[in-house]
Design an enzyme around this catalytic site. Structure first.
Site, short mmCIF file in Angstrom:
data_model
loop_
_atom_site.label_atom_id
_atom_site.label_comp_id
_atom_site.label_asym_id
_atom_site.label_seq_id
_atom_site.Cartn_x
_atom_site.Cartn_y
_atom_site.Cartn_z
N ASP A 1 42.94 71.33 32.10
CA ASP A 1 42.69 70.42 31.43
C ASP A 1 42.11 71.17 30.07
OD1 ASP A 1 40.07 71.45 32.11
OD2 ASP A 1 39.21 69.45 32.73
N SER A 2 42.15 72.38 29.92
CA SER A 2 42.16 73.13 28.80
C SER A 2 43.46 72.35 27.95
CB SER A 2 42.25 74.39 28.88
OG SER A 2 43.10 74.94 29.54
N ASP B 1 44.45 70.54 37.36
CA ASP B 1 42.94 70.21 37.01
C ASP B 1 43.00 68.58 37.14
OD1 ASP B 1 41.06 72.13 36.84
OD2 ASP B 1 41.63 72.30 34.61
N LYS C 1 42.55 71.18 41.40
CA LYS C 1 41.28 71.88 41.10
C LYS C 1 40.22 70.69 40.49
CE LYS C 1 40.53 74.87 37.37
NZ LYS C 1 39.45 74.04 36.79
N GLU D 1 33.51 80.71 36.44
CA GLU D 1 33.64 80.61 34.84
C GLU D 1 32.27 81.07 34.42
OE1 GLU D 1 35.68 77.44 32.90
OE2 GLU D 1 35.16 78.12 31.16
O1 KIV Z 1 41.27 74.19 32.26
C1 KIV Z 1 41.43 75.37 32.35
O2 KIV Z 1 41.94 76.05 31.59
C2 KIV Z 1 40.64 76.07 33.47
C3 KIV Z 1 40.43 77.55 33.32
C4 KIV Z 1 39.48 78.03 32.20
C5 KIV Z 1 39.85 78.02 34.52
O3 KIV Z 1 39.84 75.35 34.15
#
Ligand code: KIV
Length: 271
Positions: A51-52, A90, A120, A189
């Site tokens: 979700d980044s 995510d 996730k 994290e």
């Molecule tokens: O959303 C993401 O990129 C993440 C990573 C930082 C593990 O959850």
């Protein structure tokens, strides 16, 4: 008979075997077809449709605004490119916190509409019911503990988590709970390296660190950060392998110059 070498897909079982055999697991984020294709061909073990994407693709300040539909769009683009890596998606903010039923419905949409292999979600005991319900539908779940960016307004900052004993103990217990529930791996994290070591050594399932030090069973970075496409984000844990921001900018500047000077297109570049 085809002489093409068959590419074996990475499964959650392969990841478990890697931990058992002491082989580190590699994971990077991907949000689109073209990048996912390159990363998959590089031999990466896991591609995370994180979700980044909310930050690096859409320009939001936090991961909170990205929607389930947007995550499905990114995930489906990645899945179309991938032949080998395990694709984990995510669950975005708001798509699983309400109830385990909502969590399962969101997961089913992701799996059906994108073709991804696992999901996730962030949190420990608070999301146990959701984890259980998703797993009971046969979908592999990756946990995420430590700095959980969807809770940024609760934390207030993006600094290192679980430095105090009480928070470290809660993280340790949450990690074991997620393992007992059946998660196949856990992202840790931005926590102290000593805690990563303790958690990783005590778990059977693999841990994947980001800012958690050397002793996680694998490592993950946001691809746009490690390629230097993002510029301002410079945490201590980030290793930059390229400076693509400047490389791409220079290429664009050269193109502009060529267009303005009528150098491009040349006679050879026309019909
Ligand atoms: O959303 C993401 O990129 C993440 C990573 C930082 C593990 O959850």
């Amino acid at each position: 008979m085809s002489v093409q070498k068959e590419i074996k897909r990475i499964t959650t079982h392969n990841l478990q075997a890697m931990k058992t055999q002491g082989e580190k697991i590699s994971m990077l984020t991907a949000y689109d077809y073209s990048m996912a294709r390159i990363l998959d061909e590089s031999g990466i073990d896991i591609l995370l449709v994180g979700d980044s994407a909310s930050n690096v693709m859409a320009g939001h300040e936090t991961t909170l605004p990205i929607t389930l539909n947007e995550m499905i769009y990114h995930a489906a683009s990645v899945v179309r490119a991938v032949k080998r890596a395990l694709v984990v998606v995510d669950l975005p903010f708001g798509s699983y916190q309400g109830s385990s039923r909502v969590a399962l419905e969101s997961t089913i949409r992701i799996m059906k509409e994108s073709g991804a292999h696992a999901v996730k979600l962030e949190g420990g005991a608070e999301v146990a019911d959701s984890v259980k319900r998703i797993l009971s539908a046969g979908v592999p779940v990756m946990g995420h503990l430590g700095l959980t960016p969807q809770s940024i307004y609760k934390f207030g900052t993006y600094t290192v988590r679980a430095k105090e004993e009480a928070e470290a103990e809660k993280l340790f217990e949450d990690a074991h709970l997620l393992q007992e529930l059946g998660c196949f791996a856990i992202v840790l994290e931005k926590i102290p390296a000593t805690l990563t070591k303790r958690v990783s050594e005590s778990l059977v399932i693999p841990t994947i660190g980001i800012g958690g030090g050397r002793d996680a069973d694998g490592q993950v970075l946001v691809t746009h950060d490690m390629l230097g496409i993002t510029k301002e984000f410079q945490p201590r844990f980030l290793r930059r392998y390229l400076n693509l921001f400047d490389t791409i900018k220079e290429a664009a500047e050269e193109y502009i110059k060529d267009v303005k000077s009528r150098d491009f297109p040349s006679e050879k570049e026309q019909y």
